[in-house]
Design an enzyme around this catalytic site. Structure first.
Site, PDB file in Angstrom:
ATOM      1  N   ASP A   1     -19.073  -6.149  21.137  1.00  0.00           N
ATOM      2  CA  ASP A   1     -19.930  -6.426  19.651  1.00  0.00           C
ATOM      3  C   ASP A   1     -20.071  -7.797  19.202  1.00  0.00           C
ATOM      4  O   ASP A   1     -21.131  -7.879  18.776  1.00  0.00           O
ATOM      5  CB  ASP A   1     -19.213  -5.729  18.425  1.00  0.00           C
ATOM      6  CG  ASP A   1     -18.476  -4.317  19.156  1.00  0.00           C
ATOM      7  OD1 ASP A   1     -18.234  -4.107  20.504  1.00  0.00           O
ATOM      8  OD2 ASP A   1     -17.833  -3.777  18.472  1.00  0.00           O
TER       9      ASP A   1
ATOM     10  N   GLU B   1      -5.271  -6.030  22.449  1.00  0.00           N
ATOM     11  CA  GLU B   1      -6.740  -5.621  22.355  1.00  0.00           C
ATOM     12  C   GLU B   1      -7.266  -6.930  23.421  1.00  0.00           C
ATOM     13  O   GLU B   1      -8.024  -6.626  24.419  1.00  0.00           O
ATOM     14  CB  GLU B   1      -7.423  -5.493  21.075  1.00  0.00           C
ATOM     15  CG  GLU B   1      -9.267  -5.060  21.492  1.00  0.00           C
ATOM     16  CD  GLU B   1      -9.575  -4.888  20.021  1.00  0.00           C
ATOM     17  OE1 GLU B   1      -8.920  -5.307  18.938  1.00  0.00           O
ATOM     18  OE2 GLU B   1     -10.614  -4.451  19.682  1.00  0.00           O
TER      19      GLU B   1
HETATM   20  C1  GLC Z   1     -14.319  -2.709  20.140  1.00  0.00           C
HETATM   21  C2  GLC Z   1     -14.544  -3.031  21.598  1.00  0.00           C
HETATM   22  C3  GLC Z   1     -15.420  -1.990  21.890  1.00  0.00           C
HETATM   23  C4  GLC Z   1     -14.314  -0.851  22.247  1.00  0.00           C
HETATM   24  C5  GLC Z   1     -13.716  -0.634  20.795  1.00  0.00           C
HETATM   25  C6  GLC Z   1     -12.673   0.540  20.940  1.00  0.00           C
HETATM   26  O1  GLC Z   1     -15.096  -2.273  19.065  1.00  0.00           O
HETATM   27  O2  GLC Z   1     -15.399  -4.434  21.118  1.00  0.00           O
HETATM   28  O3  GLC Z   1     -15.859  -2.322  23.392  1.00  0.00           O
HETATM   29  O4  GLC Z   1     -15.045   0.079  22.634  1.00  0.00           O
HETATM   30  O5  GLC Z   1     -13.238  -1.560  20.328  1.00  0.00           O
HETATM   31  O6  GLC Z   1     -11.727   0.017  21.634  1.00  0.00           O
END
Ligand code: GLC
Length: 471
Positions: free
Chosen positions: A200, A440
């Site tokens: 994103d 993450e």
């Molecule tokens: C963030 C990441 C995306 C992922 C989401 C849920 O938005 O950029 O790729 O799917 O988190 O983990």
């Protein structure tokens, strides 16, 4: 061009020898179990309470090592959100609303002709599912071959039956991508929102987003900084544009033709199309197993290969870049998506060599290095080149290392026979999760955790990496 691959024995190597791999595996299993809410697995304990598209595919891949039937439940949960026209949305809100923004009603996707009963978002994400499905089935085949028994035979049969069950839905999604998002049929599917890229906040969107002038942005209450420090999340100006785009889509009632013709953001992305190409190939392998026709898949595969190489290659700098269809230009910010061509076998060996020697192994750009050789980092692979003006080692997609990206890069290197380098990156990744848990993303300077905690795909891919490590 630098003349040699980095000397891996001189590199700050993570001390994997000290890591208790069994305990690491147990911790990964616990993280997935803790995030299991029955029909799906939350991507993160606090930050992400719903089912996300490519997270679900990765979670299934990880769960397959511990509970194949539960892995299939994860995939069924994702496909329960599929729209009648083939779209598989980026978020499925199985349990309805939560504290998460955007909440299901914000999308205004209910009561559309194509949308399903279950609330979903109205955009998609990189189509990684077919690749994960094929990998899961290959594990079943390997197990049967290694230890033939009634149990392994039964699992192999269940796995094949499952492929038969989900094949039509996955094919319909790929067809939707290759038509609705590629009306000319040139082989590249366009994305209409940075959220569709899965990365994103990547720096490769900065230029395009800056050209968009948000108007009458609806009121909203941003929640993404509640559980994660603000300086690890997107800037407000960019977030504003994310919401502006979403508002355009809902005003156009998600009419696919209108979205393609009018979305202010329309990009043929390197990462998205590499995932699609690899997934087309894996879907073709599934089709062959099931005795299904492959002509349509062959046409897509050929078109993507040609156009990806013609349109997205930036010869001057020896790497691939996304093409902005609205402003007819390459988006040349140097981020890790450029390596996705390796994962999908899209690069020729000559181009792969440039990517690896000039970028991945360049200490100033991506490779771990000591101070004095550029921005010092200890861990592979920063999500943005360290030479970028936008490089920030702790901000979302602007520098941190991600387990998923490392896995993509290592798989890609194996495709081109750079096995030692691939193994080095895998070891760095296991060392990262052993040191800082399943988070993450990670600060590539010291491996410290950043972003959401209890992150499912970091745990799922750890199980995958450990299984490969054991083989
Ligand atoms: C963030 C990441 C995306 C992922 C989401 C849920 O938005 O950029 O790729 O799917 O988190 O983990």
């Amino acid at each position: 061009m630098s003349s040699a691959l980095p000397n891996l024995t001189d590199m700050p190597t993570p001390a994997l020898a000290d890591v208790d791999l069994n305990a690491l595996r147990e911790r990964a299993v616990t993280t997935l179990r803790d995030n299991d809410v029955g029909v799906f697995t939350r991507p993160g304990t606090h930050q992400y309470p719903h089912q996300w598209n490519w997270d679900a595919a990765l979670v299934a891949l990880g769960l397959y090592h511990i509970d194949p039937e539960r892995a299939r439940v994860e995939v069924r949960g994702l496909l329960a959100g599929q729209w009648a026209d083939g779209l598989v949305p980026h978020i499925i809100y199985h349990g309805g609303a939560s504290h998460y923004f955007p909440q299901p009603e914000f999308w205004q996707t209910g009561h559309l002709t194509a949308s399903p009963e279950i609330p979903t978002s109205g955009i998609t994400q990189p189509p990684l599912l077919a690749t994960c499905l094929y990998k899961m089935h290959m594990r079943a085949c390997k197990k049967l071959e290694a230890t033939p028994s009634p149990a392994t035979e039964m699992e192999h049969a269940s796995s094949l039956a499952f492929l038969r069950e989900v094949y039509p839905g996955v094919l319909a999604w790929h067809r939707w991508l290759h038509t609705t998002r590629d009306p000319e049929g040139d082989g590249l599917a366009a994305i209409i929102h940075p959220w569709e890229s899965g990365t994103d906040n990547a720096a490769r969107w900065i230029e395009t987003l800056a050209r968009i002038k948000p108007e009458n942005v609806p009121l909203y209450d941003r929640k993404d900084s509640v559980h994660v420090a603000g300086d690890e999340r997107p800037f407000q100006g960019e977030y504003e544009r994310f919401i502006y785009l979403l508002d355009c889509f809902r005003r156009w009632r998600y009419d696919p033709k209108m979205l393609y013709e009018r979305s202010p953001f329309l990009v043929e992305d390197t990462l998205f199309n590499a995932v699609l190409h690899r997934a087309d190939r894996d879907l073709k392998a599934i089709a062959v197993l099931l005795g299904e026709a492959t002509d349509e898949l062959d046409t897509w595969l050929e078109a993507t290969y040609v156009t990806y190489n013609e349109r997205l290659w930036f010869e001057h700098d020896g790497r691939y870049c996304p093409f902005d269809l609205r402003n007819t230009r390459l988006l040349v910010e140097n981020d890790c998506a450029t390596f996705m061509s390796l994962f999908a076998n899209l690069a020729s060996s000559q181009r792969a060599k440039r990517l690896i020697y000039e970028h991945l192994c360049n200490a100033a750009a991506y490779a771990p290095c000591d101070p004095g050789m550029g921005q010092p980092t200890t861990f592979w692979v920063p999500s943005l080149a360290k030479t970028s003006l936008f490089y920030e080692p702790r901000r979302y997609w602007r520098g941190p290392a991600w387990v998923l990206m490392n896995w993509f890069v290592a798989e890609g290197l194996d495709n081109y026979n750079y096995h030692t380098l691939a193994e080095n990156i895998r070891q760095h990744t296991l060392a990262l999760v052993a040191k800082s848990g399943f988070t993450e993303y990670y600060d590539p300077r010291d491996g410290s955790p950043a972003g959401a905690t209890g992150f499912s795909w970091s745990a799922a891919l750890t199980l995958e990496l450990l299984a490969d490590h054991a083989e």
